[in-house]
Write a protein that holds these residues in place. Structure first.
Motif, PDB file in Angstrom:
ATOM      1  N   VAL A  37      16.621   9.912 -61.805  1.00 52.80           N
ATOM      2  CA  VAL A  37      17.535  11.068 -61.769  1.00 52.80           C
ATOM      3  C   VAL A  37      17.497  11.825 -63.090  1.00 52.80           C
ATOM      4  N   LEU A  38      17.538  11.087 -64.205  1.00 48.01           N
ATOM      5  CA  LEU A  38      17.503  11.714 -65.536  1.00 48.01           C
ATOM      6  C   LEU A  38      16.217  12.498 -65.736  1.00 48.01           C
ATOM      7  N   THR A  40      14.379  13.709 -63.407  1.00 49.62           N
ATOM      8  CA  THR A  40      14.418  14.891 -62.531  1.00 49.62           C
ATOM      9  C   THR A  40      15.242  16.005 -63.168  1.00 49.62           C
ATOM     10  N   LEU A  41      16.434  15.612 -63.691  1.00 50.29           N
ATOM     11  CA  LEU A  41      17.294  16.610 -64.349  1.00 50.29           C
ATOM     12  C   LEU A  41      16.592  17.223 -65.556  1.00 50.29           C
ATOM     13  N   LEU A  42      15.916  16.393 -66.334  1.00 49.65           N
ATOM     14  CA  LEU A  42      15.187  16.907 -67.492  1.00 49.65           C
ATOM     15  C   LEU A  42      14.088  17.863 -67.078  1.00 49.65           C
ATOM     16  N   LEU A  44      14.035  19.621 -64.296  1.00 51.37           N
ATOM     17  CA  LEU A  44      14.659  20.860 -63.811  1.00 51.37           C
ATOM     18  C   LEU A  44      15.130  21.724 -64.984  1.00 51.37           C
ATOM     19  N   TRP A  45      15.774  21.070 -65.968  1.00 49.47           N
ATOM     20  CA  TRP A  45      16.241  21.829 -67.143  1.00 49.47           C
ATOM     21  C   TRP A  45      15.090  22.477 -67.886  1.00 49.47           C
ATOM     22  N   HIS A  46      14.010  21.715 -68.059  1.00 50.45           N
ATOM     23  CA  HIS A  46      12.828  22.222 -68.747  1.00 50.45           C
ATOM     24  C   HIS A  46      12.234  23.399 -67.980  1.00 50.45           C
ATOM     25  N   ASP A  48      13.796  25.381 -65.806  1.00 52.80           N
ATOM     26  CA  ASP A  48      14.699  26.537 -65.876  1.00 52.80           C
ATOM     27  C   ASP A  48      14.640  27.210 -67.253  1.00 52.80           C
TER      28      ASP A  48
END
Length: 288
Positions: A37-38, A40-42, A44-46, A48
């Motif tokens: 999950v982390l 994936t979030l990283l 996505l943040w990268h 975006d």
């Protein structure tokens, strides 16, 4: 059959180890899921952030391009304005030179025009003065001839005391005492229309007669110094052999009193020719 106590202990130990293994597997799976999950979030943040940075870069590039175009256009306009300003400055210098030239020419023309006007005025004045002198001499000659004719007629026994209607006889002259506000020149022309002239006064007796009959507010008489200041002459050209000036007169107040009026007291006063008097006195010779 009897159960072996050692066997039960061994079984319990196995169960315990299995349960711990299961827990470790579950913990590992949970940890892996969290990391997934982390990550994936990283990611996505990268993604975006990279997208936003790209948009910012594109916007900045467009702005820089627009600013560059504006700057170039401004520089071009500035150069054009500078060129136009230089042309305007040159034109202004030409206009100033032309203005100075025109001023010089205008000054010269004005000077020449003033000279021509002065010459014309002098010529007109000379012509008018000469004409007036000739007319005055002619009138004086005519009056002298008329006086001689009267004297001859009286010698032949004629009675010379006739005056026009509304005129008053005194010492071989007829007098008209006009009423109504007039300037000196208006009074003069009115007397001429009546076949006379503004009165000339030559004796104390004549003055007393006029004082008795004239308008008490003041009357124009035929004395003036229009041609030469201070040199008073009568309308008939005769010399000033008698005078009756008011004390302190003539004073030519304000450098413009060139015509003479008779006060109600009979005293004389120089006055402005364009001012108006309520009375005016004409005279002419009697007829036989």
């Amino acid at each position: 059959m009897e159960e072996n106590p050692y066997t039960d202990v061994a079984n319990f130990s196995r169960k315990q180890r299995c349960r711990q293994g299961t827990q470790l597997v579950l913990l590992g799976l949970g940890t892996a899921a969290l990391w997934a999950v982390l990550l994936t979030l990283l990611l996505l943040w990268h993604w975006d952030t990279a997208k936003n940075l790209k948009q910012l870069e594109e916007t900045a590039a467009r702005n820089v391009s627009q600013v560059s175009r504006n700057l170039e256009r401004h520089k071009s306009q500035q150069l054009g304005q500078e060129s136009q300003a230089a042309k305007m400055a040159q034109n202004m210098e030409k206009i100033q030179v032309e203005q100075e030239t025109m001023k010089s020419q205008d000054s010269e023309l004005s000077w020449n025009l003033d000279g021509l006007r002065a010459d014309l005025t002098n010529f007109k004045s000379l012509s008018l003065n000469e004409k007036r002198t000739v007319v005055d001499l002619l009138e004086k000659l005519q009056e002298d001839v008329a006086k001689l004719r009267i004297e001859l007629q009286e010698l032949n026994g004629s009675k010379c005391t006739t005056c026009p209607e509304n005129w008053v006889n005194f010492q071989k002259k007829c007098y008209y005492f006009g009423e109504g506000a007039k300037t000196w020149i208006e009074a003069r022309y009115t007397c001429e229309d009546l076949q006379g002239r503004l009165v000339s006064i030559h004796s104390l007796e004549e003055q007393a007669f006029l004082t008795k009959h004239a308008d008490m507010k003041g009357s124009w008489i035929g004395l003036r110094d229009l041609n030469v200041e201070g040199e008073f002459i009568w309308m008939d050209g005769s010399p000033v052999d008698y005078s009756n000036w008011q004390l302190g007169e003539p004073n030519n107040q304000a450098q413009g009193e060139d015509c003479v009026m008779m006060l109600g007291s009979g005293k004389w006063n120089d006055a402005f020719c364009r001012s108006k008097q309520d009375g005016w006195v004409c005279d002419q010779l009697v007829t036989c």
